[in-house]
Design an enzyme around this catalytic site. Sequence first.
Site, PDB file in Angstrom:
ATOM      1  N   GLU A 144       0.539  -1.014   0.148  1.00  0.00           N
ATOM      2  CA  GLU A 144      -0.200  -0.077  -0.195  1.00  0.00           C
ATOM      3  C   GLU A 144       0.686   1.288   0.082  1.00  0.00           C
ATOM      4  O   GLU A 144       0.058   1.909  -0.656  1.00  0.00           O
ATOM      5  CB  GLU A 144      -1.111   0.081   1.057  1.00  0.00           C
ATOM      6  CG  GLU A 144      -2.207  -0.350   1.120  1.00  0.00           C
ATOM      7  CD  GLU A 144      -2.202  -2.369   1.143  1.00  0.00           C
ATOM      8  OE1 GLU A 144      -1.069  -2.734   1.537  1.00  0.00           O
ATOM      9  OE2 GLU A 144      -2.486  -3.204   1.027  1.00  0.00           O
ATOM     10  N   HIS A 213     -10.932  -4.279  10.388  1.00  0.00           N
ATOM     11  CA  HIS A 213     -11.446  -4.812   8.841  1.00  0.00           C
ATOM     12  C   HIS A 213     -13.174  -3.305   9.068  1.00  0.00           C
ATOM     13  O   HIS A 213     -13.831  -3.425   8.543  1.00  0.00           O
ATOM     14  CB  HIS A 213     -11.960  -5.440   8.221  1.00  0.00           C
ATOM     15  CG  HIS A 213     -10.604  -6.274   7.825  1.00  0.00           C
ATOM     16  ND1 HIS A 213     -10.430  -7.313   8.231  1.00  0.00           N
ATOM     17  CD2 HIS A 213     -10.392  -6.460   6.727  1.00  0.00           C
ATOM     18  CE1 HIS A 213      -9.269  -8.070   7.437  1.00  0.00           C
ATOM     19  NE2 HIS A 213      -9.711  -7.418   6.473  1.00  0.00           N
TER      20      HIS A 213
END
Lengths: 408, 431
Positions: A144, A213
């Site tokens: 990322e 998450h």
Amino acid sequence: MATLFQGLPSSTAFSSSNKFNHAPAPTSFSGTWNNERKSSIVTVRSDARWSPVLNSATHKPQRLITNAVATKADSSLASTSSKPGHELLLFEALREGLEEEMERDPCVCVMGEDVGHYGGSYKVTKGLATKFGDLRVLDTPIAENSFTGMGIGAAMTGLRPIIEGMNMGFLLLAFNQISNNCGMLHYTSGGQFKIPAVIRGPGGVGRQLGAEHSQRLESYFQSIPGIQMVACSTPYNAKGLMKAAIRSENPVILFEHVLLYNLKDRIPDEEYVLSLEEAEMVRPGEHVTILTYSRMRYHVMQAAKTLVNKGYDPEVIDIRSLKPFDLHTIGKSVKKTHRVLIVEECMRTGGIGASLTAAITENFNDDLDAPIVCLSSQDVPTPYAGTLEEWTVVQPAQIVTAVEQLCQ
Amino acid sequence: MSFSATNFAQPRPVPVGIRSNEKSLSSDPFRFRFRGSPSFLGSPHSLRFNPTPPLKLAIPHCRRSTAAAVTDVKSSANMLITKEEGLELYEDMILGRFFEDMCAQMYYRGKMFGFVHLYNGQEAVSTGFIKLLKKEDTVVSTYRDHVHALSKGVPARAVMSELFGKATGCCRGQGGSMHMFSKEHNLIGGFAFIGEGIPVATGAAFSSKYRREVLKEASADHVTLAFFGDGTCNNGQFYECLNMAALWKLPIIFVVENNLWAIGMSHLRATSDPEIWKKGPAFGMAGVHVDGMDVLKVREVAKEAIERARRGDGPTLVECETYRFRGHSLADPDELRDPAEKARYAARDPISALKKYMIENKLANEQELKSIEKKIDEVLDDAVEFSDESPLPPRSQLLENVFADSKGFGIGPDGKYRCEDPKFTQGTAHV
């Protein structure tokens, strides 16, 4: 997931129908699209039909307006019979916006994990790699920080990348690039390099996805100078904000929500772009201003149903622009109702609600009859167990109670 | 010019690294151990890493690089450089050196502040690489970026006044020592955190490839150079970008300026395998080691790497063995490094070496080189004078460059965009 929300009106007040051309609502309500600044090809009339603006017969996209003051919809504009629009799900609306922008400008490209061949974990980029090629819809390795930085470097050298975080939480790994480079390089380079990148992805608390998450990155990113943050909540504003974010010269972070991707609604056939800095009036009212965004909008609207039955008249505003706040729409509302309730999904500490509370207190303190109430999620890592998860997030019953207390 | 007597005589074969399809070569771990004695890295002997096994030299299959020892070229008729090139290189290195010396002076006189990282001793890397680039090629640097900026063509005046924090600086005084940018010269930073520029450089290279392949611009063969140090080579972003660059064959060259020290941390104490060039082949790209105190050797390696990138054959990792004569920054007392090590490298000063080369090969005489130095002195005096006389940034500049589109400041309570507020242009608005 989808069924839970289909029953809720996504864009109108309590009308049970989701169609845009329902019978005119109560007098004060003017339909979702009417309050949009006349920035796009379509203006929405006060009876919630919409018609093409007269001088855009050639379908040339109009310039986004520079005048921020809302122009009233001119009732003398002849309205051709409005097209019915088309129905789709929120993730399809995002894709439609993305596809239109990619067709319009060859410099627009997408990069992220599984955006290409897989079509995106939430199908937002489905079919785009086949259409535009592997370089324009780039499947990145799981890195990322680096691919976000790569997107920023590409933006600085002339491309317009859309960087997808498979889950917003993963972008914590890209914080270095987002904060130092995305936010700051335009300034530290003395204005020489612009970074027209869009960083987007789903975040928020889902259904038992676990703590990592279920994060709300908007609270972490909000301090970064030089970026804008918007949150979409309906198929209509999802497409409009996606297009606006791509066209913006500033770096924009577009927050989507995991639970809202399957919301179905009808959106116009004509091209439209929304303003990144404006809030959306969901339901005008008189008694209390409820400010919310993203998924909490639906909890608020569900609570609003109960509140109306109890005789309250809440004004619901979807702030949409998390950074900067639309102080005009918010201020107008505060001056009308004198009571503010903020309902957000961020954690209590340092969330968007905290900043919004401060901003309203600073600007509109004299207009408040009561202290601002902010309902946020608990400062707790989101638990896996369904019951616990439910208690960390604001539920409609709490909203009803809060309004009742506020309006005493 | 080479570091030890043993390697003086023969041209050092520089390991070029394997392509990913040369599977047969990859299995032999000794293939690329052309290293000299274990103390080549110059660290105090007590910090020696695992001694390398006795070298098995000169495996015939490996390609010999064109980077021959400079002394060998003396006798051949083919010079590595022409006179013009030599003078250009000399001038660029002198500019870099004198500029940095001037910075030190100015810092101690209170004209510039903060963290200032000087490049003395490493000029061969900057000059060797950047002087081969076109204007459209991109350079991405770190906080030790003054000389990269100068080599790329940013005027000394612009860099100096940026350091002074004046409005005439290349970044309007908003960036400072660690953030040199120039759109005109395609210098994208200047980054304060190590490693954070490497992905940006990868993005610039991606842009170049995108233009060529998606936008079909035939002339888009621009390459990107990413400069960074040995400390960065232990950072994740480095490896992630090596992977992506090799994966997509991006036109980028990763230039490691291995000066052995990351502030006070010796490269050997921080790195399990200190030979950085070896990490290139691990990702499927060419990995090259070069003597970074020798501008001609650097130039030869750079030529090959740049050509490779330009024709679309992907990235190269170049490790330049170099040294900084000063501390990490002007705030660093530099007490940790062994004086003997410093002396060893001072004897390999790239500027003296080039001067010696040019004079011995009759490319220039003392007089011409002296006149270059005089010219640079004048350039710098002018730069300092210009910077001294330049205005400081006014208050009105405070909010100007936060956003490319100032609508990003949002809509104020009165319904107008905040950037339309006159206090905004005066810099007194509260945002």
